[in-house]
Design a protein around this motif. Structure first.
Motif, mmCIF file in Angstrom:
data_model
loop_
_atom_site.group_PDB
_atom_site.id
_atom_site.type_symbol
_atom_site.label_atom_id
_atom_site.label_comp_id
_atom_site.label_asym_id
_atom_site.label_seq_id
_atom_site.Cartn_x
_atom_site.Cartn_y
_atom_site.Cartn_z
ATOM 1 N N ASP A 368 -7.089 1.203 -8.602
ATOM 2 C CA ASP A 368 -6.166 0.610 -7.702
ATOM 3 C C ASP A 368 -6.210 -0.733 -7.139
ATOM 4 O O ASP A 368 -7.181 -1.053 -6.409
ATOM 5 N N ARG A 369 -5.495 -1.716 -7.603
ATOM 6 C CA ARG A 369 -5.779 -3.332 -7.213
ATOM 7 C C ARG A 369 -5.521 -3.238 -5.952
ATOM 8 O O ARG A 369 -6.120 -4.136 -5.254
ATOM 9 N N GLU A 370 -4.498 -2.838 -5.485
ATOM 10 C CA GLU A 370 -3.973 -2.780 -3.935
ATOM 11 C C GLU A 370 -4.989 -2.352 -3.107
ATOM 12 O O GLU A 370 -5.079 -2.723 -1.913
ATOM 13 N N SER A 386 -3.378 -2.088 -12.851
ATOM 14 C CA SER A 386 -3.778 -1.071 -12.132
ATOM 15 C C SER A 386 -4.057 0.205 -13.203
ATOM 16 O O SER A 386 -2.737 0.226 -13.823
#
Length: 395
Positions: A368-370, A386
């Protein structure tokens, strides 16, 4: 009888190996039985009710060897069907020894015909058959790759949360021989993400994993533990590891992986090395397969950082938490976050064993990039998507 069941094998060695793996140290009588191939599977009305219905299918010349007074006697039947062989079983008893001896000084003087007759008149119990051989367990007889996988040997260096889970997946896939190496013991806080539970607290992780794999998969060829750090192994132990098809290093520190890499590359015929690790919070993960003399150290820059990492954490902010009242530190991620990385590492091992992967490569889990930003880190350029897995050539 084991765990309320009758264990049947083709020979004594196989049976003893199975009993040993499940931790059964009690010496038991091993009784002869017989296996019969039928021309067609029985329908319910054809199933035998008394001993004579069974024994007419057993050659008379073996009756004296297999029909023992006062003992249970098992006959297993097999029949071929369009979808594969099926198995059925019958169990019956002769009359008690005391009844057989009436009129005779000893059991040895009882005529063989009387002993056989006691079995002929015995009622027959029908038994369900549960196959526990590897070919059935790992594909219900339909896995064309099983025999090749079952003959392979994998050494796992590092039996922490990542390595232990990879080892278990490989055992479930059918790998037959394991060598497990780890000098650490299991602590209570390990169990939140380790496949071992609280009953193994204070026990060596490699030894406990060997016990679990033997108990849960007793058909495996061999599972051996070396309860030591890799750098403490002597030459004979290293020779055992060198005979592996693949060496998996999982979750080691940089020094440990580099020691293993240096030793492996010094061998005349180095086993394939699958190295796997997570980035902080398990938001990204890597599995690398190295063939021949290919070198793990080319993956590091001059600051000992992985060239192809996906995340950056200034000042290692938040990625390690200090344990209360102790100098120990740990990474705060759980078992769920770890699962994809476990899967890509185990899958890479299987792809190497089955010949799908024939050259050095690496696989990467993009999480998950966020979440990286939320936890105070930075995503690097390669982390452009992601929740995906990508494969790259090794260079």
């Amino acid at each position: 009888a084991v765990l309320g069941r009758l264990a049947v094998a083709e020979n004594r060695d196989t049976l003893h190996s199975w009993l040993r793996n499940i931790g059964n140290k009690v010496k038991r009588d091993v009784l002869p039985g017989w296996f019969v191939w039928l021309r067609h599977p029985w329908i319910p009305t054809e199933f035998p009710d008394v001993g004579c219905d069974v024994l007419k299918l057993v050659p008379q010349e073996v009756h004296a060897r297999i029909l023992l007074p006062g003992k249970r006697y098992l006959v297993v039947f097999g029949a071929k069907t369009q979808t594969g062989p099926i198995l059925m079983a019958t169990l019956f008893l002769s009359i008690a020894e005391a009844s057989l001896k009436k009129g005779f000084r000893s059991l040895a003087r009882v005529p063989h015909e009387k002993i056989v007759g006691a079995f002929f008149a015995s009622r027959v119990a029908r038994l369900p058959v549960h196959r526990i051989d590897g070919e059935w367990v790992h594909g219900r007889g339909k896995n064309s790759l099983f025999r090749s996988i079952a003959s392979r040997k994998v050494s796992v260096v590092g039996c922490g949360a990542l390595g232990a889970a990879v080892a278990r997946l490989l055992a479930q896939a059918g790998v037959g021989t394991f060598l497990l190496i780890d000098g650490d013991i299991l602590a209570s806080h390990n169990t939140a993400r380790h496949v071992l539970g609280q009953r193994f607290l204070g026990k060596n992780k490699a030894s406990a994993m060997a016990q679990i794999l033997n108990e849960d998969f007793p058909h495996l060829e061999m599972v051996t533990a070396m309860p030591h750090r890799f750098d403490a192994l002597h030459s004979a132990q290293l020779d055992q590891i060198a005979s592996s098809d693949i060496i998996v290093s999982a979750g080691l520190d940089l020094e440990g992986d580099l020691q293993l890499n240096h030793w492996r590359r010094s061998l005349a015929l180095p086993p394939i090395h699958v190295c796997t690790w997570t980035e902080p919070f398990a938001l990204a993960g890597h599995a690398v397969a190295l063939f021949g003399a290919d070198d793990l150290t080319v993956a590091f820059d001059n600051q000992e950082q992985i060239n192809f990492r996906l995340t950056d954490w200034p000042d290692e902010r938040g990625i390690l938490i200090r344990e209360a009242g102790c100098a120990n530190v740990f990474q705060p991620h759980g078992a769920i976050e770890l699962q994809v990385i476990v899967s890509i590492a185990a899958a890479l091992v299987l792809d190497v064993l089955t010949g799908k992967v024939r050259a050095s490569c690496r696989r990467v889990w993009h999480g998950d990039r966020e979440e990286v930003a939320i936890k105070g880190g930075f995503v690097l350029e390669a982390f452009d998507q992601s929740f995906c897995v990508r494969e790259h050539q090794w260079s």
